[in-house]
Write an enzyme that holds these catalytic residues in place. Structure first.
Site, PDB file in Angstrom:
ATOM      1  N   ARG B  16       0.831  -1.213   0.000  1.00 47.04           N
ATOM      2  CA  ARG B  16       0.000   0.000   0.000  1.00 47.04           C
ATOM      3  C   ARG B  16       0.860   1.255   0.000  1.00 47.04           C
ATOM      4  O   ARG B  16       0.499   2.265  -0.592  1.00 47.04           O
ATOM      5  CB  ARG B  16      -0.969   0.007   1.169  1.00 47.04           C
ATOM      6  CG  ARG B  16      -0.339  -0.147   2.541  1.00 47.04           C
ATOM      7  CD  ARG B  16      -1.435  -0.186   3.595  1.00 47.04           C
ATOM      8  NE  ARG B  16      -0.964  -0.711   4.856  1.00 47.04           N
ATOM      9  CZ  ARG B  16      -1.780  -0.951   5.878  1.00 47.04           C
ATOM     10  NH1 ARG B  16      -3.069  -0.726   5.766  1.00 47.04           N
ATOM     11  NH2 ARG B  16      -1.302  -1.418   7.001  1.00 47.04           N
ATOM     12  N   GLU B  64     -19.029   2.642  -5.324  1.00 45.07           N
ATOM     13  CA  GLU B  64     -18.087   2.120  -6.308  1.00 45.07           C
ATOM     14  C   GLU B  64     -18.612   2.238  -7.736  1.00 45.07           C
ATOM     15  O   GLU B  64     -17.852   2.534  -8.666  1.00 45.07           O
ATOM     16  CB  GLU B  64     -17.753   0.650  -6.005  1.00 45.07           C
ATOM     17  CG  GLU B  64     -17.002   0.446  -4.694  1.00 45.07           C
ATOM     18  CD  GLU B  64     -17.887   0.493  -3.452  1.00 45.07           C
ATOM     19  OE1 GLU B  64     -19.126   0.476  -3.590  1.00 45.07           O
ATOM     20  OE2 GLU B  64     -17.348   0.530  -2.325  1.00 45.07           O
ATOM     21  N   PHE B  89     -15.011  -5.175  -4.564  1.00 41.24           N
ATOM     22  CA  PHE B  89     -15.828  -3.999  -4.891  1.00 41.24           C
ATOM     23  C   PHE B  89     -15.460  -3.478  -6.288  1.00 41.24           C
ATOM     24  O   PHE B  89     -16.319  -3.028  -7.044  1.00 41.24           O
ATOM     25  CB  PHE B  89     -15.630  -2.889  -3.856  1.00 41.24           C
ATOM     26  CG  PHE B  89     -16.006  -3.284  -2.460  1.00 41.24           C
ATOM     27  CD1 PHE B  89     -17.174  -3.986  -2.210  1.00 41.24           C
ATOM     28  CD2 PHE B  89     -15.192  -2.965  -1.381  1.00 41.24           C
ATOM     29  CE1 PHE B  89     -17.532  -4.364  -0.921  1.00 41.24           C
ATOM     30  CE2 PHE B  89     -15.535  -3.324  -0.088  1.00 41.24           C
ATOM     31  CZ  PHE B  89     -16.699  -4.030   0.156  1.00 41.24           C
ATOM     32  N   ARG B 173      -2.336  -5.864   0.305  1.00 37.13           N
ATOM     33  CA  ARG B 173      -2.111  -4.522   0.844  1.00 37.13           C
ATOM     34  C   ARG B 173      -0.816  -4.414   1.627  1.00 37.13           C
ATOM     35  O   ARG B 173      -0.204  -3.374   1.686  1.00 37.13           O
ATOM     36  CB  ARG B 173      -3.262  -4.159   1.785  1.00 37.13           C
ATOM     37  CG  ARG B 173      -4.259  -3.222   1.191  1.00 37.13           C
ATOM     38  CD  ARG B 173      -5.108  -2.602   2.253  1.00 37.13           C
ATOM     39  NE  ARG B 173      -5.900  -3.566   3.013  1.00 37.13           N
ATOM     40  CZ  ARG B 173      -6.417  -3.309   4.208  1.00 37.13           C
ATOM     41  NH1 ARG B 173      -6.217  -2.135   4.774  1.00 37.13           N
ATOM     42  NH2 ARG B 173      -7.132  -4.220   4.842  1.00 37.13           N
TER      43      ARG B 173
END
Lengths: 282, 319
Positions: B16, B64, B89, B173
């Site tokens: 990330r 989204e 998502f 992540r």
């Protein structure tokens, strides 16, 4: 009204005529929701919008996104009359290999700014275009048109929240409030309640007008442009099949595959408009 | 060929952080780069760069579908939108938007799907995407990548900024096992051979690349020499490389943190069945939904471990 109303009335009649002719040539289609947006298209393309038919991708243009993509035939008639493509192309509507599919495709048709038809999506793209111009401090306006039935889609309300939060004052949302969707009356399917109150609650500068009045539509746009901190919603009180009394009266007029009676009435409406416009009856 | 890492250590920098740093770099160099988030900025660390690029980092809130549509509108006017949200998502939730407003409209969107597969951990089944690669792979002309370390993620982000179209990058992540030096180059449609061996080809992506390297170490001790390929470019996929090593080793095992339907295993099977029919096994998630748990537990539950790779090789009865 600082505009040439007689010219706009002629343009409106021409759009309605060409919309009827292209749908008649095809033999079926979205008559109701195409006819109900003729007036707003006439005002936008006849008076309000900066466009360049010789350079459809002109960067300084105003954008138009037909979120209710099934109104495509009326948009095509308008674009053709503006000179984006020749009239003959109109008669290829929805035929094999056409550049005019039932729902607009920005990669096929000159002057179509966004591919739409999956309801609720065009409005988000319009919001993105308006956001882009705001971020870049550009003055382009984005005009978008949603159907009252389309407002069933939750994505529309996501887009409205976003537009309002970002104060996209160069975004105009027209609602074609023709009171019907495919399966019947909007109030019987999902009661929309009061669009005016809803848009106000979502932070829009909101005006409701007679959607068959060129003058009222034009003046509402002028008022919307005069304020600078909110996106603008103009609720168009329209009739499905607008401008053709027989089709206005017809109950199921979202998508029509004409029977003999319909056929006669549609041909009569075409003849009447041609006579009014002084065109030779063919 | 890359040297196989001697030890499988996690990179010091989280994926990330690589994303946030690279977005900051790209945005500063190109005013058309706009990063969009759906209320997961603090999950992907872009909250740390927010103040530096206020006009180029937009939090779209928890919407989204609208985020993809707004990105399409930005792209219509020449902007280069980078969208991030969790993988499910970005794909399951907003698939028709990605398909119609993005791909069918031929627009330029860069999508990062994070928290891939079991690495969603305690967010559980609702948040655990085992289908995202398959979904995006189905979209005509899409590009689908699963990155395996931070060097690759940074490289691919810089790369897709310069290429037109729909580019989907799947990532975890947090910290990945470090596989590549900073000067490594990654091409679209190519795989990386990380280890050469003549008995079986292990073709993996994402977190399963390191697991495949570990499996190869153990297989070597058992007298089986494995080639290990990092197939980060899942679409387009490196047909020549797959055929070359399948011809050489006569056996292929794929490994992915994803459903075996639709993702890497499917893509490799499609190539082999058409170009070089080869005995193969697919290590991955089979007809299951996600659940809560730590990644190590989930890897065992879904048969995504070194042992599962070795078992798959044994099933092929190579020696």
């Amino acid at each position: 009204m600082n505009t040439n109303l007689p010219n706009l009335e002629t343009f409106r009649d021409e759009i309605r005529l060409m919309t009827l002719k292209e749908l008649h040539q095809l033999g079926f289609g979205h008559y109701g929701g195409s006819l109900s947006i003729v007036e707003v298209l006439a005002v936008l393309y006849g008076e309000v919008m900066k466009v360049n038919p010789r350079n459809p991708k002109w960067e300084e243009r105003d954008y138009f996104i037909l979120s209710k993509g099934h109104g495509g035939p009326a948009l095509y008639a308008t674009l053709s009359l503006k000179g984006f493509f020749p009239e003959e192309i109109l008669y290829t509507l929805n035929q094999n290999g056409t550049t005019l599919p039932s729902h607009p495709d920005r990669n096929l048709t000159p002057g179509v700014d966004m591919t739409t038809g999956s309801l609720g999506q065009g409005i988000s793209a319009a919001v993105g275009v308006a956001l882009s111009h705001k971020l870049s401090d550009k003055g382009n306006y984005t005009f978008s048109l949603v159907g009252d039935g389309e407002l069933n889609e939750g994505q529309c309300w996501e887009a409205f929240q976003f537009a309002s939060h970002h104060k996209l004052n160069q975004l105009f949302v027209f609602v074609d409030d023709n009171k019907k969707q495919l399966d019947g009356l909007t109030k019987d399917i999902i009661d929309p309640l009061d669009f005016e109150e809803k848009f106000k609650a979502f932070g829009f500068y909101t005006i409701k007008v007679d959607g068959s009045s060129l003058k009222q539509i034009y003046e509402a746009i002028e008022k919307g442009k005069a304020q600078n901190d909110k996106p603008v919603a103009i609720i168009l009180d329209t009739v499905k099949g607008q401008g053709v009394p027989y089709l206005e009266e017809k109950e199921n007029n979202h998508h029509i595959r004409p029977n003999q009676e319909d056929e006669t009435a549609i041909l009569a409406a075409i003849t009447q408009l041609e006579n009014k416009l002084g065109k030779a009856v063919t | 060929m890359i040297q196989t890492p001697q030890s499988y250590e996690f990179d010091k920098i989280e994926m990330r952080q690589v994303y946030a740093n690279t977005i900051l770099e790209l945005a500063k160099n190109n005013s058309n780069v706009i990063a969009l988030e759906a209320d997961l900025m603090s999950a992907i660390s872009t909250n740390k760069i927010n103040g530096q690029i206020p006009k180029q980092l937009i939090n779209c809130g928890i919407m989204e579908a609208n985020m993809v549509g707004v990105a399409a509108g930005l792209a219509l006017t020449g902007k280069i939108p980078f969208l991030h949200t969790f993988a499910q998502f970005a794909t399951r939730r907003a698939f028709d938007q990605l398909f119609v407003s993005g791909a069918y409209a031929k627009l330029n969107l860069k999508i990062l799907g994070s928290d891939s597969g079991v690495t969603a951990e305690h967010n559980g089944g609702t948040h655990m995407a085992f289908e995202d690669l398959g979904l995006v792979r189905l979209i005509p002309n899409s590009h689908v990548f699963e990155v395996s370390d931070g060097t690759m993620l940074g490289y691919m982000l810089r790369k897709v900024e310069k290429e037109y179209g729909i580019h989907y990058i799947r990532t975890i992540r947090k910290n990945a096992v470090k596989l590549y030096d900073e000067n490594e180059v990654f091409e679209t449609g190519k795989g990386k051979v990380l280890r050469e061996g003549g008995d079986v080809s292990l073709i993996a992506s994402g977190i399963m690349v390191a697991e495949s390297l570990k499996a190869a170490d153990l297989l070597h001790k058992m007298g089986i020499d494995a080639t290990v390929i990092d197939m980060y470019s899942i679409k387009p996929i490196d047909i020549d490389l797959i055929v070359k090593y399948a011809s050489k080793t006569k056996a292929v095992v794929t490994a992915e943190n994803h459903n075996i339907i639709g993702g890497l295993g499917s893509a490799v099977a499609e190539v082999l069945s058409e170009h070089c029919p080869t005995r193969m096994r697919r290590v991955g998630v089979k007809e299951q939904f996600g659940q809560v748990g730590k990644a190590d537990y989930l890897k065992e539950f879904y048969n995504l471990t070194v042992k599962d790779i070795i078992d798959a090789v044994k099933e092929l009865k190579i020696k």
